[in-house]
Design an enzyme around this catalytic site. Structure first.
Site, PDB file in Angstrom:
ATOM      1  N   ARG C 216      58.706  33.071 -44.093  1.00  0.00           N
ATOM      2  CA  ARG C 216      60.089  32.928 -44.541  1.00  0.00           C
ATOM      3  C   ARG C 216      60.410  31.437 -44.713  1.00  0.00           C
ATOM      4  O   ARG C 216      59.682  30.568 -44.223  1.00  0.00           O
ATOM      5  CB  ARG C 216      61.034  33.552 -43.530  1.00  0.00           C
ATOM      6  CG  ARG C 216      61.087  32.809 -42.183  1.00  0.00           C
ATOM      7  CD  ARG C 216      62.115  33.435 -41.236  1.00  0.00           C
ATOM      8  NE  ARG C 216      61.866  34.846 -41.115  1.00  0.00           N
ATOM      9  CZ  ARG C 216      62.683  35.797 -41.584  1.00  0.00           C
ATOM     10  NH1 ARG C 216      63.832  35.482 -42.136  1.00  0.00           N
ATOM     11  NH2 ARG C 216      62.370  37.056 -41.477  1.00  0.00           N
ATOM     12  N   ALA C 237      53.343  29.157 -47.256  1.00  0.00           N
ATOM     13  CA  ALA C 237      54.187  28.590 -46.195  1.00  0.00           C
ATOM     14  C   ALA C 237      55.669  28.678 -46.547  1.00  0.00           C
ATOM     15  O   ALA C 237      56.046  29.138 -47.624  1.00  0.00           O
ATOM     16  CB  ALA C 237      53.777  27.145 -45.940  1.00  0.00           C
ATOM     17  N   HIS C 238      56.482  28.184 -45.637  1.00  0.00           N
ATOM     18  CA  HIS C 238      57.934  28.250 -45.797  1.00  0.00           C
ATOM     19  C   HIS C 238      58.406  27.469 -47.021  1.00  0.00           C
ATOM     20  O   HIS C 238      57.892  26.415 -47.340  1.00  0.00           O
ATOM     21  CB  HIS C 238      58.673  27.751 -44.564  1.00  0.00           C
ATOM     22  CG  HIS C 238      58.154  26.482 -43.976  1.00  0.00           C
ATOM     23  ND1 HIS C 238      58.552  26.006 -42.756  1.00  0.00           N
ATOM     24  CD2 HIS C 238      57.245  25.578 -44.421  1.00  0.00           C
ATOM     25  CE1 HIS C 238      57.930  24.890 -42.493  1.00  0.00           C
ATOM     26  NE2 HIS C 238      57.129  24.604 -43.477  1.00  0.00           N
ATOM     27  N   ASN C 239      59.375  28.044 -47.691  1.00  0.00           N
ATOM     28  CA  ASN C 239      60.090  27.390 -48.796  1.00  0.00           C
ATOM     29  C   ASN C 239      59.235  27.206 -50.050  1.00  0.00           C
ATOM     30  O   ASN C 239      59.636  26.495 -50.969  1.00  0.00           O
ATOM     31  CB  ASN C 239      60.633  26.007 -48.366  1.00  0.00           C
ATOM     32  CG  ASN C 239      61.543  26.089 -47.154  1.00  0.00           C
ATOM     33  OD1 ASN C 239      61.081  26.346 -46.042  1.00  0.00           O
ATOM     34  ND2 ASN C 239      62.818  25.923 -47.353  1.00  0.00           N
TER      35      ASN C 239
END
Lengths: 347, 347, 347
Positions: C216, C237-239
């Site tokens: 997330r 990974a995130h973002n």
């Protein structure tokens, strides 16, 4: 949870300006901030405090960057204090003793109070789970595992028999702890399995990312020390020893008996041969490769395959990029020398 | 299990000295040995037989290294015999027909006798599981899968429909067998899925590490041949063919239709393009990369991206390390040649 | 399903020759073809139409390659039309509202009609699952997740709270969506967890391979856009923001906040640093590495660590292979120059 700005400032032991009684209930980035959210502003960050819409409920910022007309908690290290404030607004999830009726728990397991067990969780014989831990849906804790207090085991985790976890260990979904190490002895015809009967210990405050695998020791112990953080899809082989507060990014693989000392920071997709020793505080860049048996010494940042100190790596790469020019220079030199030879022969 | 030293020696068909009636019940390393444990001593090993505390119940060692005052089983290949003895002390886990009441088994599945099914195991329609196999908690055997005898399926494994396993196959936790291969055809706008409707076969004595993924064939078959051993987090794509007794270390990825012939040994984090052929017995070092369509010929150890014979790889790397010196030599030569040109022009 | 050749030709909007009423029920390769199967013949393919045994029920082939005496659907793009025909013979699996009695569904979950839930599936509070979706055995849909219509969630998948899926999303076994991103802030002593409280969105027609992990956002959103296809064991990974119709092969890792624009094609085992931007349509070869913050520009194929345009990469590698020769040339030049210097000194 909701807290007043003055409560947050008190928790952080920091001063603030503005409406201290305003309630905040979440952290956010600038783009999605609203009156309920806490954001942070870093001198090194990409946010321009002049231009951003000031819709956040409160900012954590250095005094010199703090806008006059906003609620601000003053901090010299805004990102760290933002992370701390976040742990206050989103407190550690605590088990409350809720056991889903479908959970299967051995009669000989010892479950302390306030442990939550999700649907289809399985706890094997003689396993022990410490107070306040949460085992989410579908996680399998095999026999004789021992978990400390306030552990969080996300869905679909598997702990092989005898795996040991300290307090506040977080295992993300799909993690496997305690699988057999990879070792065979050839008998000339086929591969005979070397015994994989050792133990695996994750100490307090370790966090392990989704689908990472941590094998048990073959005869000895695989150990992840206090506060180490491991990302997704990492492979940790038998008898590896990961030091305190080590950080290991995604898809890195660590071969058998390698030791990574305290505070090292390892990038993603790094590969370690077996019996490597990475000394305290070393930083290794992504995609690096460390040959078996190597000692990677403290005080440097390393990069490349095989790993070299970063300055050396950069220097070699700069030269590598200029190989065609070097070749051209050699060819030019060859021509010039031939001409010189011809001139001299004539004289 | 507990066995007397003389029973172990007889099992190994080896001679021994000392108290043959002493009971042993485990293998161990030297550090954790006690009177119940069997250890081994290798001429190439790191243990100094003079200095170690002699607390082990019995040692497997070559005659010339064997301490006089201990129980010793004499072996010319101690590590191999230690692994064999381990298989005797820790016999292959055999199912006994225990079916957990929560296991869900299709009426049309054929479960032979002595199969164990753990909590929340699922066996789909028309699946077949051979005698003595163990399916641990939470593993999903989809319809029409066929498992041989004495297979061990650890928790959280998924077998897609129609996956076929031979006898004594070990699948560690989180393994996925038979997922769709990765193939799409662009129609100019989007990606149209190429059919992934082939089969996947793991032959006898294959062992697969935690969270490894093995895709089914697209139209043909993905096959892992007898005795191959695959580590954690390995990716095996559609239509790959892995030979007998091949060993593949962690995080290696093998693209579609690649063939790895018998007895090859593949390091960790190696990448294979599609349609590669690795010939019999080849050794490929960790982090190597093999370009699509390449034939990697027998008789060599390979290394690097793209792979080269090890000697060549080492030679190139040695030169690579000296690029700055080479550049300096070229610069010196340029100056000398300029000076020579100047001198000659004057004459 | 079974269809007549004329039905298939009509579906594809193509002409055919031969027995249009013949029934086909599967696609196959040439080796396993029989009278029920559809195969394809490509001008670039490895099948020689003169030599193959003509046992297939029907071929999709270009007119000029079509054998006279067979049933043939004429196509100028046989592989694409074969893939399309396959989607006709193997229609998208549709839920029919079968809910296994062991599935655990929160009272506050909203399950639309025709949703199938397999054994031990879990659907948390306030989750929503759209019409016709299938959740296979043992998959865990945590609270507040939102799935569109006709999604297929294979066994053993975990969706963390609040994960959002569009329509026709396929998640293969062991996929984890919405795990915490990997971010910590050092307080000098230990690692303080940076909040990982953002969202994760997989848009329509995304397919994700086995055991892949998609985190997330930390504060923002991780987004996989319409039609993107992701292979096994990939780390996102995130973002991260993955564009429309992007293809990412196995074991690639994408660090935080990296953007991959529409139609890019990424090979296997590629590593992306954080905050990278890969522009529209870029192709990146397997095992490449992209440094943090880099912009990879449209219009090129890239390769290597760090990535370079393919032509440049090939040129540098050719030179790299010749380093020993370059070194020998330099040594020869040195000798010649020394001799020239000696000759000149004498004169």
């Amino acid at each position: 949870m909701s807290y007043q700005i003055k409560q947050i400032a008190a928790f952080l032991d920091l001063e603030y300006q503005g409406d201290g009684s305003r309630l905040l209930n979440r952290v956010s980035n600038w783009e999605t901030a609203d009156g309920d959210s806490l954001v942070f502003l870093d001198s090194g960050g990409s946010v321009d405090p002049e231009s951003v819409p000031l819709q956040a409920g409160c900012i954590i910022a250095p005094r010199d960057l703090a806008p006059d007309n906003m609620n601000v908690v003053f901090s010299t290290q805004p990102k760290l204090d933002f992370a701390r404030a976040s742990s206050y607004l989103y407190p550690w999830p605590a088990g409350r003793g809720r056991r889903h009726p479908t959970a299967v728990v051995s009669k000989t397991a010892k479950i302390e109070e306030d442990v939550d067990l999700g649907p289809f969780a399985v706890v094997g014989a003689d396993a022990k789970i410490g107070k306040g831990s949460i085992i989410y849906a579908g996680s399998i804790i095999e026999r004789e595992c021992c978990l400390g207090r306030k552990c969080i085991v996300h869905p679909g985790v598997v702990l092989y028999p005898g795996s040991q976890l300290g307090d506040r260990v977080i295992l993300h979904a799909g993690v496997v702890v305690g699988g057999d190490g990879f070792g065979y002895v050839s008998d000339g015809e086929s591969r005979v399995k070397f015994p994989q009967v050792g133990s695996v210990i994750l100490e307090d405050d370790v966090e392990v990312g989704c689908n990472t695998t941590i094998d048990r020791g073959s005869l000895g112990t695989t150990r992840i020390r206090k506060g180490a953080k491991i990302d997704n899809l990492v492979q940790i082989a038998h008898n590896v020893d990961i030091g305190r507060n080590v950080v290991i990014a995604s898809q890195t693989g660590i071969s058998g008996s390698t030791i990574i000392e305290d505070d090292a920071v390892i990038g993603g997709q790094v590969g370690f041969g077996d019996h490597v020793r990475v000394q305290k505080g070393v930083v290794i860049g992504s995609k690096a490769g460390v040959l078996p048996g190597k000692i990677v010494r403290s005080g440097e940042v390393y990069w490349g395959v095989p790993v070299r100190p970063l300055r050396e790596y950069k220097r070699l790469n700069a030269h590598f990029s200029k190989l065609p020019e070097m070749k051209a220079e050699i060819d030019t030199l060859k021509k010039k020398v031939s001409r010189l030879q011809a001139v001299l022969r004539k004289k």
